[in-house]
Motif scaffolding. Structure first.
Motif, PDB file in Angstrom:
ATOM      1  N   ILE A 118      33.304  32.435  33.786  1.00 16.21           N
ATOM      2  CA  ILE A 118      34.421  33.377  33.702  1.00 16.21           C
ATOM      3  C   ILE A 118      33.950  34.807  33.939  1.00 16.21           C
ATOM      4  O   ILE A 118      34.560  35.565  34.711  1.00 16.21           O
ATOM      5  N   GLU A 119      32.859  35.186  33.286  1.00 16.87           N
ATOM      6  CA  GLU A 119      32.372  36.556  33.434  1.00 16.87           C
ATOM      7  C   GLU A 119      31.944  36.841  34.872  1.00 16.87           C
ATOM      8  O   GLU A 119      32.202  37.929  35.407  1.00 16.87           O
ATOM      9  N   SER A 120      31.320  35.876  35.518  1.00 17.20           N
ATOM     10  CA  SER A 120      30.914  36.065  36.910  1.00 17.20           C
ATOM     11  C   SER A 120      32.124  36.220  37.823  1.00 17.20           C
ATOM     12  O   SER A 120      32.110  37.014  38.769  1.00 17.20           O
ATOM     13  N   LEU A 121      33.172  35.462  37.550  1.00 16.87           N
ATOM     14  CA  LEU A 121      34.408  35.593  38.333  1.00 16.87           C
ATOM     15  C   LEU A 121      35.033  36.974  38.128  1.00 16.87           C
ATOM     16  O   LEU A 121      35.535  37.582  39.073  1.00 16.87           O
ATOM     17  N   GLN A 122      34.992  37.463  36.902  1.00 14.50           N
ATOM     18  CA  GLN A 122      35.507  38.805  36.642  1.00 14.50           C
ATOM     19  C   GLN A 122      34.696  39.849  37.412  1.00 14.50           C
ATOM     20  O   GLN A 122      35.258  40.775  37.998  1.00 14.50           O
ATOM     21  N   LYS A 123      33.380  39.695  37.439  1.00 20.15           N
ATOM     22  CA  LYS A 123      32.523  40.622  38.182  1.00 20.15           C
ATOM     23  C   LYS A 123      32.806  40.559  39.683  1.00 20.15           C
ATOM     24  O   LYS A 123      32.596  41.546  40.404  1.00 20.15           O
ATOM     25  N   ALA A 124      33.282  39.407  40.159  1.00 22.18           N
ATOM     26  CA  ALA A 124      33.612  39.263  41.575  1.00 22.18           C
ATOM     27  C   ALA A 124      34.929  39.939  41.934  1.00 22.18           C
ATOM     28  O   ALA A 124      35.277  40.010  43.118  1.00 22.18           O
ATOM     29  N   GLY A 125      35.647  40.434  40.922  1.00 16.15           N
ATOM     30  CA  GLY A 125      36.885  41.154  41.197  1.00 16.15           C
ATOM     31  C   GLY A 125      38.150  40.435  40.780  1.00 16.15           C
ATOM     32  O   GLY A 125      39.258  40.912  41.053  1.00 16.15           O
ATOM     33  N   ILE A 126      38.024  39.284  40.113  1.00 16.64           N
ATOM     34  CA  ILE A 126      39.196  38.543  39.660  1.00 16.64           C
ATOM     35  C   ILE A 126      39.808  39.259  38.449  1.00 16.64           C
ATOM     36  O   ILE A 126      39.138  39.444  37.430  1.00 16.64           O
TER      37      ILE A 126
END
Length: 301
Positions: A35-43
């Motif tokens: 989840i955190e990586s997806l948020q960092k990707a701009g989600i």
């Protein structure tokens, strides 16, 4: 070529819809890193978990722990099928609730042991209360095009259910091709009618890629005026109650296509692929995403 929006919103469903059907237990800390990586990707909008019975969907048994530890960046949706699930979701601190109903009785009974009408009767007071309390409510419409038990679904049935939800005051409709049988003509027609009949409603298209038609359906939906899409990193997904349903359309493939066409998403393809790396070793089925396969092979994007 044709008129397209300048921007589109990606709603990531991988942590919930993507993982719910995995046979292996995905550890909570892995889900949180995903989840955190997806948020960092701009989600900025994401389904992070669901408060369903762990007896039926054991993968989501850590919903409260996920909600207690997740970074609150953007909007985090929590799926809740009934009053008990909604209460548990609210207790976890959720402020954006997703409810779901199948257009067809057969699918709905397989899923939650209720007819569509019975589900709506039970959800109506819950939705009204959620809106009175100021929460965001997302209604997920399953089997909007085809049903694994009843076959093709009359668009008027789907439109009728969407109108019913709109009348209850939901903020968003996520309209799903649950088993990946829709074609671009059907997608353009249904979403065009929805945009015309419910012009003030947030309408999101949700496609599974069972027959590799999802990107074509997204393009057709764009032309019909839709600019919100449910996608799943790595193409993860499936439905435990829909025989034959495979993964959702891959986030990184959708983002790549949209950005190439000049439709800005604010999402990094490379960042999404790195997020998939976090969970890839814990899933049981091959990841068929084109962009993720390029990422794994170290090829240019």
């Amino acid at each position: 070529m044709f008129s397209l929006p300048k921007t589109a919103t990606i709603i990531e469903v991988g942590p919930r819809d993507g993982l719910q059907n995995e046979k292996n237990e995905v550890p909570t800390d892995v889900k949180l890193r995903f989840i955190e990586s997806l948020q960092k990707a701009g989600i900025l909008e994401m389904e992070v978990t669901s408060f369903v019975s762990p007896k039926w969907v054991p993968q989501m048994g850590d919903a409260a722990e996920v909600m207690g530890k997740v970074h609150r960046t953007g909007r985090q949706f929590v799926l809740a099928p009934n009053a008990r699930g909604i209460e548990n979701a609210i207790a976890s601190g959720a402020d954006s609730i997703a409810v779901f109903v199948g257009v067809t009785d057969s699918f709905n009974k397989k899923n939650i042991n209720r007819s569509t009408a019975e589900s709506m009767e039970g959800l109506a007071p819950q939705i009204r209360r959620l809106k009175e309390d100021g929460l965001f409510v997302r209604a997920c419409i399953s089997t909007a095009f085809h049903c694994p038990f009843e076959g093709p679904v009359d668009p008027d049935r789907t439109l009728g259910l969407c109108r019913e939800f709109a009348g209850l005051g939901v903020d968003e409709l996520s309209v799903a091709d649950t088993i990946g049988m829709a074609d671009p003509s059907e997608s353009y027609s249904l979403f065009g009618r929805l945009k015309e009949e419910l012009p003030d409603m947030l309408i999101t298209a949700h496609f599974h890629d069972t027959r590799k038609m999802a990107l074509a359906n997204i393009l057709a939906s764009l032309q019909a005026g839709v600019d919100r899409f449910d996608t799943s990193a790595g193409g993860l997904g499936g439905c435990p109650f829909a025989p034959g349903a495979t993964g959702n359309v891959a986030t990184e493939d959708v983002v790549y296509m949209l950005e190439r066409m000049g439709v800005s998403t604010g999402v990094s393809v490379a960042g999404v692929c790195r997020a998939v790396d976090e969970v890839a070793g814990f899933v049981t089925r091959p990841l068929s995403s084109g962009m993720y396969n390029l990422h794994q092979n170290g090829q240019p994007k």
